[in-house]
Enzyme design. Structure first.
Site, short mmCIF file in Angstrom:
data_model
loop_
_atom_site.label_atom_id
_atom_site.label_comp_id
_atom_site.label_asym_id
_atom_site.label_seq_id
_atom_site.Cartn_x
_atom_site.Cartn_y
_atom_site.Cartn_z
N LYS A 187 46.16 90.50 24.62
CA LYS A 187 45.97 89.78 25.87
C LYS A 187 47.31 89.25 26.37
O LYS A 187 47.99 88.53 25.65
CB LYS A 187 45.05 88.58 25.60
CG LYS A 187 43.91 88.48 26.59
CD LYS A 187 43.05 87.28 26.28
CE LYS A 187 41.98 87.61 25.27
NZ LYS A 187 41.09 86.54 24.92
N MET A 235 39.36 81.32 15.03
CA MET A 235 39.04 81.36 16.47
C MET A 235 38.21 80.14 16.87
O MET A 235 37.19 80.25 17.56
CB MET A 235 38.25 82.65 16.79
CG MET A 235 39.04 83.90 16.48
SD MET A 235 38.10 85.41 16.68
CE MET A 235 37.16 85.46 15.19
N GLY A 295 47.17 91.24 13.12
CA GLY A 295 47.49 89.99 12.44
C GLY A 295 46.59 89.78 11.23
O GLY A 295 45.44 90.19 11.24
N GLY A 296 47.14 89.17 10.19
CA GLY A 296 46.34 88.86 9.00
C GLY A 296 45.87 90.12 8.32
O GLY A 296 46.66 91.04 8.08
N ASP A 297 44.59 90.19 8.03
CA ASP A 297 43.99 91.37 7.41
C ASP A 297 43.16 92.10 8.46
O ASP A 297 42.46 91.46 9.25
CB ASP A 297 43.09 90.94 6.24
CG ASP A 297 42.45 92.14 5.59
OD1 ASP A 297 43.08 92.71 4.68
OD2 ASP A 297 41.34 92.55 6.02
N ASP A 348 48.74 94.07 18.67
CA ASP A 348 48.17 93.06 19.57
C ASP A 348 48.96 91.76 19.55
O ASP A 348 50.07 91.69 19.05
CB ASP A 348 46.68 92.88 19.33
CG ASP A 348 46.35 92.64 17.88
OD1 ASP A 348 45.27 93.05 17.45
OD2 ASP A 348 47.19 92.06 17.17
N PRO A 360 49.96 86.61 8.16
CA PRO A 360 49.68 85.52 9.08
C PRO A 360 50.81 85.03 9.97
O PRO A 360 50.56 84.26 10.89
CB PRO A 360 49.25 84.39 8.15
CG PRO A 360 49.93 84.67 6.87
CD PRO A 360 50.11 86.15 6.77
N1 SAH Z 1 42.67 89.25 10.98
C1 SAH Z 1 43.15 87.92 11.16
C2 SAH Z 1 42.23 87.07 11.99
C3 SAH Z 1 42.06 87.60 13.38
S1 SAH Z 1 41.09 86.54 14.37
C4 SAH Z 1 43.41 87.31 9.79
O1 SAH Z 1 43.01 87.87 8.77
O2 SAH Z 1 44.06 86.28 9.75
C5 SAH Z 1 42.29 85.52 15.11
C6 SAH Z 1 42.24 84.14 14.53
O3 SAH Z 1 42.91 84.10 13.30
C7 SAH Z 1 42.91 83.09 15.37
O4 SAH Z 1 42.08 82.60 16.39
C8 SAH Z 1 43.19 82.02 14.34
O5 SAH Z 1 42.04 81.28 14.08
C9 SAH Z 1 43.49 82.84 13.12
N2 SAH Z 1 44.93 83.03 12.91
C10 SAH Z 1 45.59 84.19 12.81
N3 SAH Z 1 46.89 83.99 12.57
C11 SAH Z 1 47.06 82.67 12.51
C12 SAH Z 1 48.17 81.81 12.29
N4 SAH Z 1 49.41 82.30 12.09
N5 SAH Z 1 47.98 80.49 12.29
C13 SAH Z 1 46.77 79.97 12.48
N6 SAH Z 1 45.68 80.71 12.70
C14 SAH Z 1 45.81 82.04 12.70
#
Ligand code: SAH
Length: 502
Positions: free
Chosen positions: A62, A175, A93-95, A40, A17
């Site tokens: 973007k 989002m 980002g994230g998973d 991305d 994250p």
């Molecule tokens: N795959 C990602 C999510 C992708 S969708 C995951 O598992 O986290 C993108 C959304 O993830 C963003 O609009 C926001 O809501 C959230 N997000 C991702 N990273 C974030 C962060 N560091 N802080 C807060 N929200 C985050």
């Protein structure tokens, strides 16, 4: 497209994250060895820097002015890249499977017979909350959690709010930044208690994390709607109360501070990691690059000298390279007395199996003079492997006692930045809280850099110096020295920064 010629594998890797330390071991190993990286918007520059310099980096997110590459095009790009590269990392980002469209990418790769693997990451929906001090479940407050999209492109895809509002567990909306008014009003309308706590976590797990708390009914009055920076998460549930007790991240000493590290890239990672561990946002601004020089070391140098003095880590590494080039190793130094200017240089020697005989109490040329006054005789010959430019205090003093030779083993130059690196640096530099320097040459190059790019720093920026030589270069060039480390080590520099940030 015919992808039967794919030579590589595509890895859909979750980056976590925000905190680059949250990338998994498997993800890190792939990132460090990939030949092509497709990434991305949510990926931090520091993470990109972990990929090999030779790797092809493709941005598909973007840009401010631009639109994201359409998903269909990304899917095909991945298939295409697998034809040319052995290891293609698709970093998200994230998973990758939590609203990351990783599933679609996997489907297309499979349809084109391109081998792929998934490396899960820590989703912001769980990990981001943890950094905000919010446990997604808690025995007393929530026995389930539910992750939703808050982005409703097509009204027909809206959630069934009569169901969502009844859920007792923690609700997390990704989002959702633009839909906070809609989501909160739907939840109230369909029966969720209006006093239910909510929180918006912006830039979770980074030094610019911000958390805004409110309730469903007061959200529109209390939240800075329209001003919250993305990415952000909306959380609904009683677990938010736990933040009071569990908010560990924002209480770190350097949380929220933007600190530039001007050391050479190869050396900065350790100090940067120390700063990050205390919550700082680190901007790598390498102002020196170490360039080895053709080796001048001869067998004669070793025969003649009785002592070898190392005044920097680089001096140690470069001298050892020269020794190696002569087909020798540290055993060739068995009869020499060895001096290290300070603990870092000393540790560096230890890596080569050498325990220095002398380390001064003060880690400066003055400190060496104090220590060595009683340790030298006229019959000594001191070899000093170091940089091209070095203060003459030590050698002027030595000349009065015995013979010596300065052996120039490296030079420090100002690094060239690529256009991407430069634009990323220029974006961040104006908002810095601290700039740290570990050498006079870094100061000199920083000064030239500011001039060349006409950069103006924030009026509140503070300059932190590792020691007196660095400080005097700062002063000579007209920069105030706000903080300096004594003893002159990175550990002390960190402590000084932490004390100042309090
Ligand atoms: N795959 C990602 C999510 C992708 S969708 C995951 O598992 O986290 C993108 C959304 O993830 C963003 O609009 C926001 O809501 C959230 N997000 C991702 N990273 C974030 C962060 N560091 N802080 C807060 N929200 C985050």
């Amino acid at each position: 497209m015919n992808s039967k010629y794919a030579i590589g594998t595509v890895y859909l890797v979750g980056a976590g994250p925000g905190d680059i330390g949250l990338l998994t071991n498997k993800g890190l190993a792939l990132l460090k060895s990939c030949d092509c990286l497709v990434y991305d918007r949510l990926i931090q520059d520091e993470m990109l820097a972990l990929a090999p310099a030779s790797c092809e980096k493709v941005y598909v997110g973007k840009a401010a002015s631009d639109h994201a590459m359409p998903q269909e095009q990304i899917n095909l790009l991945l298939c295409e890249k697998a034809k040319h590269f052995k290891t293609v990392v698709r970093l998200k980002g994230g998973d990758p499977y939590v609203f990351g469209r990783g599933g679609e990418e996997g489907e297309v790769l499979r349809a084109h017979n391109v081998p792929f693997e998934v490396v899960p990451g820590i989703s912001s929906s769980i990990g981001g909350l943890a950094y905000a001090g919010i446990p997604i479940t808690h025995r007393h407050h929530a026995s389930s959690f539910h992750v939703f999209t808050g982005h409703f492109k097509d009204d027909s895809k809206d959630h069934d709010w009569s169901v969502v509002a009844k859920i007792e567990g923690t609700l997390v909306f990704l989002m959702s930044i633009g839909s906070i008014p809609y989501i909160t009003s739907q939840l109230i309308q369909f029966g969720k208690k209006a006093s239910t706590p909510i929180a918006v976590v912006s830039n979770a797990a980074s030094s610019s994390q911000q958390v805004f708390e409110s309730t469903l009914e007061k959200a529109l009055d209390e939240l800075p709607i329209g001003k919250i920076k993305s990415p952000a998460l909306l959380v609904v549930g009683e677990v938010i109360h736990m933040r009071e007790t569990l908010n560990w991240f924002e209480s770190k000493p350097l949380f929220g501070k933007k600190i530039a590290v001007t050391r050479a890239t190869a050396q900065s990672s350790h100090f940067s990691a120390m700063l990050r561990a205390q919550g700082a946002s680190v901007i790598e601004l390498p102002m020196i690059s170490i360039e080895s020089l053709p080796t001048l070391l001869q067998q004669d140098h070793l025969m003649q000298s009785t002592q070898i003095w190392f005044t920097s880590e680089n001096g140690v590494h470069e001298f050892m390279k020269s020794l190696w080039a002569l087909h020798l190793d540290s055993r060739a130094l068995f009869k020499h007395k060895i001096l290290a200017i300070g603990p870092t240089t000393s540790k560096c020697l230890e890596q080569y199996g050498i325990r220095p005989d002398f380390v001064p109490v003060r880690y400066t040329q003055e400190g060496i003079i104090e220590l060595m006054e009683t340790q030298l005789s006229a019959s000594d010959h001191v070899l000093i492997p170091g940089a091209q430019v070095m203060r003459s205090l030590l050698t002027d003093w030595l000349a009065k006692i015995c013979s010596y030779e300065k052996l120039t083993v490296y030079q420090t130059i100002r690094p060239e930045y690529s256009a991407d690196e430069l634009s990323s640096i220029l974006k961040k530099i104006e908002t810095l809280d601290y700039v740290t320097f570990a050498s006079g040459s870094a100061v000199q190059h920083f000064h030239e850099f500011l001039k060349q790019y006409e950069v103006s720093l924030s009026a509140d920026v503070k300059f932190a110096s590792i020691g007196p030589v660095t400080s005097s270069t700062l002063e000579e060039l007209g920069y105030p020295v706000h903080l300096s480390a004594n003893p002159h080590t990175l550990d002390t520099l960190l402590k000084v920064l932490m004390a100042d940030a309090k």
